[in-house]
Design an enzyme around this catalytic site. Structure first.
Site, PDB file in Angstrom:
ATOM      1  N   GLY A 110      15.958 -17.222 -39.645  1.00  0.00           N
ATOM      2  CA  GLY A 110      17.343 -18.129 -39.695  1.00  0.00           C
ATOM      3  C   GLY A 110      18.236 -17.849 -40.430  1.00  0.00           C
ATOM      4  CG  ASP A 133       6.319 -25.004 -52.084  1.00  0.00           C
ATOM      5  OD1 ASP A 133       7.305 -25.498 -52.026  1.00  0.00           O
ATOM      6  OD2 ASP A 133       5.153 -25.735 -51.495  1.00  0.00           O
ATOM      7  CG  ASN A 190      18.450 -20.888 -46.241  1.00  0.00           C
ATOM      8  OD1 ASN A 190      19.606 -21.063 -45.400  1.00  0.00           O
ATOM      9  ND2 ASN A 190      17.302 -20.172 -45.915  1.00  0.00           N
ATOM     10  CE1 TYR A 244      13.582 -28.087 -39.544  1.00  0.00           C
ATOM     11  CE2 TYR A 244      14.053 -26.719 -41.392  1.00  0.00           C
ATOM     12  CZ  TYR A 244      13.754 -26.780 -40.086  1.00  0.00           C
ATOM     13  OH  TYR A 244      13.050 -25.721 -39.481  1.00  0.00           O
ATOM     14  CE1 TYR A 283      17.847 -30.827 -43.939  1.00  0.00           C
ATOM     15  CE2 TYR A 283      19.721 -32.094 -42.732  1.00  0.00           C
ATOM     16  CZ  TYR A 283      19.118 -30.858 -43.322  1.00  0.00           C
ATOM     17  OH  TYR A 283      19.803 -29.682 -43.113  1.00  0.00           O
ATOM     18  CE  LYS A 339      19.476 -29.513 -46.316  1.00  0.00           C
ATOM     19  NZ  LYS A 339      19.575 -28.019 -46.824  1.00  0.00           N
ATOM     20  CG  LEU A 357      23.245 -27.616 -33.811  1.00  0.00           C
ATOM     21  CD1 LEU A 357      21.967 -28.584 -34.512  1.00  0.00           C
ATOM     22  CD2 LEU A 357      23.481 -28.140 -32.441  1.00  0.00           C
TER      23      LEU A 357
HETATM   24  N1  NAD Z   1      19.895 -24.481 -38.277  1.00  0.00           N
HETATM   25  C1  NAD Z   1      20.940 -25.611 -38.461  1.00  0.00           C
HETATM   26  O1  NAD Z   1      21.608 -26.014 -37.475  1.00  0.00           O
HETATM   27  C2  NAD Z   1      21.366 -26.121 -39.951  1.00  0.00           C
HETATM   28  C3  NAD Z   1      22.556 -26.980 -40.019  1.00  0.00           C
HETATM   29  C4  NAD Z   1      22.818 -27.357 -41.322  1.00  0.00           C
HETATM   30  C5  NAD Z   1      22.273 -27.007 -42.564  1.00  0.00           C
HETATM   31  N2  NAD Z   1      21.011 -26.165 -42.363  1.00  0.00           N
HETATM   32  C6  NAD Z   1      20.381 -25.586 -43.465  1.00  0.00           C
HETATM   33  O2  NAD Z   1      20.483 -24.132 -43.534  1.00  0.00           O
HETATM   34  C7  NAD Z   1      19.223 -23.644 -44.175  1.00  0.00           C
HETATM   35  C8  NAD Z   1      18.544 -22.820 -43.208  1.00  0.00           C
HETATM   36  O3  NAD Z   1      18.511 -23.490 -42.116  1.00  0.00           O
HETATM   37  P1  NAD Z   1      17.477 -22.809 -40.738  1.00  0.00           P
HETATM   38  O4  NAD Z   1      17.690 -23.611 -39.514  1.00  0.00           O
HETATM   39  O5  NAD Z   1      17.698 -21.220 -41.077  1.00  0.00           O
HETATM   40  O6  NAD Z   1      16.084 -23.257 -41.142  1.00  0.00           O
HETATM   41  P2  NAD Z   1      14.570 -22.450 -40.777  1.00  0.00           P
HETATM   42  O7  NAD Z   1      13.523 -23.656 -40.679  1.00  0.00           O
HETATM   43  O8  NAD Z   1      14.854 -21.717 -39.449  1.00  0.00           O
HETATM   44  O9  NAD Z   1      14.222 -21.632 -41.873  1.00  0.00           O
HETATM   45  C9  NAD Z   1      13.777 -22.103 -43.126  1.00  0.00           C
HETATM   46  C10 NAD Z   1      13.045 -21.123 -43.943  1.00  0.00           C
HETATM   47  O10 NAD Z   1      12.596 -21.645 -45.112  1.00  0.00           O
HETATM   48  C11 NAD Z   1      11.295 -21.564 -45.380  1.00  0.00           C
HETATM   49  N3  NAD Z   1      10.724 -22.604 -45.921  1.00  0.00           N
HETATM   50  C12 NAD Z   1      10.526 -24.049 -45.838  1.00  0.00           C
HETATM   51  N4  NAD Z   1       9.951 -24.658 -46.807  1.00  0.00           N
HETATM   52  C13 NAD Z   1       9.869 -23.702 -47.917  1.00  0.00           C
HETATM   53  C14 NAD Z   1       9.475 -23.850 -49.313  1.00  0.00           C
HETATM   54  N5  NAD Z   1       9.008 -24.938 -49.575  1.00  0.00           N
HETATM   55  N6  NAD Z   1       9.399 -22.768 -50.032  1.00  0.00           N
HETATM   56  C15 NAD Z   1       9.719 -21.477 -49.369  1.00  0.00           C
HETATM   57  N7  NAD Z   1      10.243 -21.491 -48.416  1.00  0.00           N
HETATM   58  C16 NAD Z   1      10.252 -22.581 -47.364  1.00  0.00           C
HETATM   59  C17 NAD Z   1      10.478 -21.645 -44.006  1.00  0.00           C
HETATM   60  O11 NAD Z   1       9.253 -21.056 -43.855  1.00  0.00           O
HETATM   61  C18 NAD Z   1      11.601 -20.718 -43.168  1.00  0.00           C
HETATM   62  O12 NAD Z   1      11.331 -19.341 -43.096  1.00  0.00           O
HETATM   63  C19 NAD Z   1      18.549 -25.078 -44.520  1.00  0.00           C
HETATM   64  O13 NAD Z   1      18.760 -25.444 -45.901  1.00  0.00           O
HETATM   65  C20 NAD Z   1      18.969 -26.097 -43.547  1.00  0.00           C
HETATM   66  O14 NAD Z   1      18.880 -27.377 -44.078  1.00  0.00           O
HETATM   67  C21 NAD Z   1      20.598 -25.626 -41.063  1.00  0.00           C
END
Ligand code: NAD
Length: 247
Positions: A20, A61, A88, A92, A153, A157, A185
């Site tokens: 991601g 973690d 990052n 959620y 969440y 945030k 998103l």
């Molecule tokens: N995708 C969206 O639409 C979106 C929108 C707004 C904000 N965000 C934020 O962007 C960031 C990345 O989102 P994404 O969609 O790529 O998420 P994702 O779930 O695809 O990837 C998150 C990664 O974090 C890792 N992770 C989770 N918990 C962990 C922990 N305790 N320790 C270490 N690693 C851990 C997961 O294994 C995963 O590889 C997040 O902070 C999310 O809240 C995402």
């Protein structure tokens, strides 16, 4: 993406970089010359392989202080002092308030918010010695939108924005900046559960009428972690195609 080596000589930790947005950030920082410490619950081997010798993987973690000690140990043994931290990784789950229990609340705060604090405690001493450092906390534009079932969440945030604002005051004299980035998103595993209609309804609320890819989020993060952003701190930067407007 332009190919300047704006981040050469920097060591950057990127959490949640197995996929991601985190994976896109890790690849972009490496492309611009940084050495990358790629962190995820399991070592993000594919991203490390894609970057090559300028990356090292760590399984940790981010809610665990021992995890941060392990990240620091691997970073220092492999590349040296950490200059840039991108928090990052996120937790959620969707739970309307009636179904939200205390354990879920605490886990959300722990992964999304405690990690910001723990990383600062771990890496600030070295950054202060170097008189240079960058913290970027990945927040979300959902803090300003109507998104149901996400009160925990959204609280976490919003907490990231607050912590970056407060931390900025304490560390500015040592050339260290702290900012939050609020993606909209974005097309990742996190949003795959949403149907096409739901995704479309969201991006139709943006000025830029398309669904974001992870690569759309990285430009502002590259800027905030560069020398160019040395006078910008305590800010919350929205990167969502113009859905949520501030100011
Ligand atoms: N995708 C969206 O639409 C979106 C929108 C707004 C904000 N965000 C934020 O962007 C960031 C990345 O989102 P994404 O969609 O790529 O998420 P994702 O779930 O695809 O990837 C998150 C990664 O974090 C890792 N992770 C989770 N918990 C962990 C922990 N305790 N320790 C270490 N690693 C851990 C997961 O294994 C995963 O590889 C997040 O902070 C999310 O809240 C995402």
């Amino acid at each position: 993406m332009s190919s300047s080596l704006s981040h050469q000589g920097r060591v950057a930790v990127v959490t949640g970089s197995g996929r991601g947005i985190g994976a896109a950030i890790a690849l972009a920082l490496a492309y611009h010359g940084a050495k990358v410490v790629a962190v995820d619950l399991q070592s993000p081997n594919a991203i490390v392989a894609a970057i090559g010798r300028n990356a090292v993987g760590v399984a940790a973690d981010v809610s665990d202080p021992d995890g941060w000690a392990a990240i620091a140990r691997v970073a220092e043994e492999t590349f040296g002092q950490v200059d840039i931290v991108i928090n990052n990784a996120a937790y959620y789950p969707n739970h309307p308030i009636e179904e939200l229990d205390l354990d879920t609340w605490k886990r959300t705060m722990s992964v999304n918010l405690d990690a910001q604090f723990l990383s600062a405690k771990q890496f600030l001493p070295g950054m202060r010695r170097n008189k240079w450092g960058r913290f970027v906390g990945i927040s979300s534009n959902s803090v300003g939108l109507t998104v149901k079932g996400m009160s925990h969440y959204i609280a976490s945030k919003m907490g990231i924005i607050g912590f970056m604002r407060g931390l900025a005051n304490d560390v500015a004299s040592d050339g260290i900046t702290c900012n939050a980035v609020l993606p909209g998103l974005t097309n990742t595993v996190a949003t795959q559960a949403q149907g096409e209609e739901q995704r479309k309804a969201t991006w139709q609320g943006q000025a830029i009428q398309r669904f974001a890819e992870p690569e759309d989020i990285v430009g502002p993060i590259l800027f905030l972690t560069s020398d160019d952003a040395a006078f910008m701190t305590g800010q919350a930067l929205v990167v969502d195609g113009g859905q949520y407007r501030v100011g």
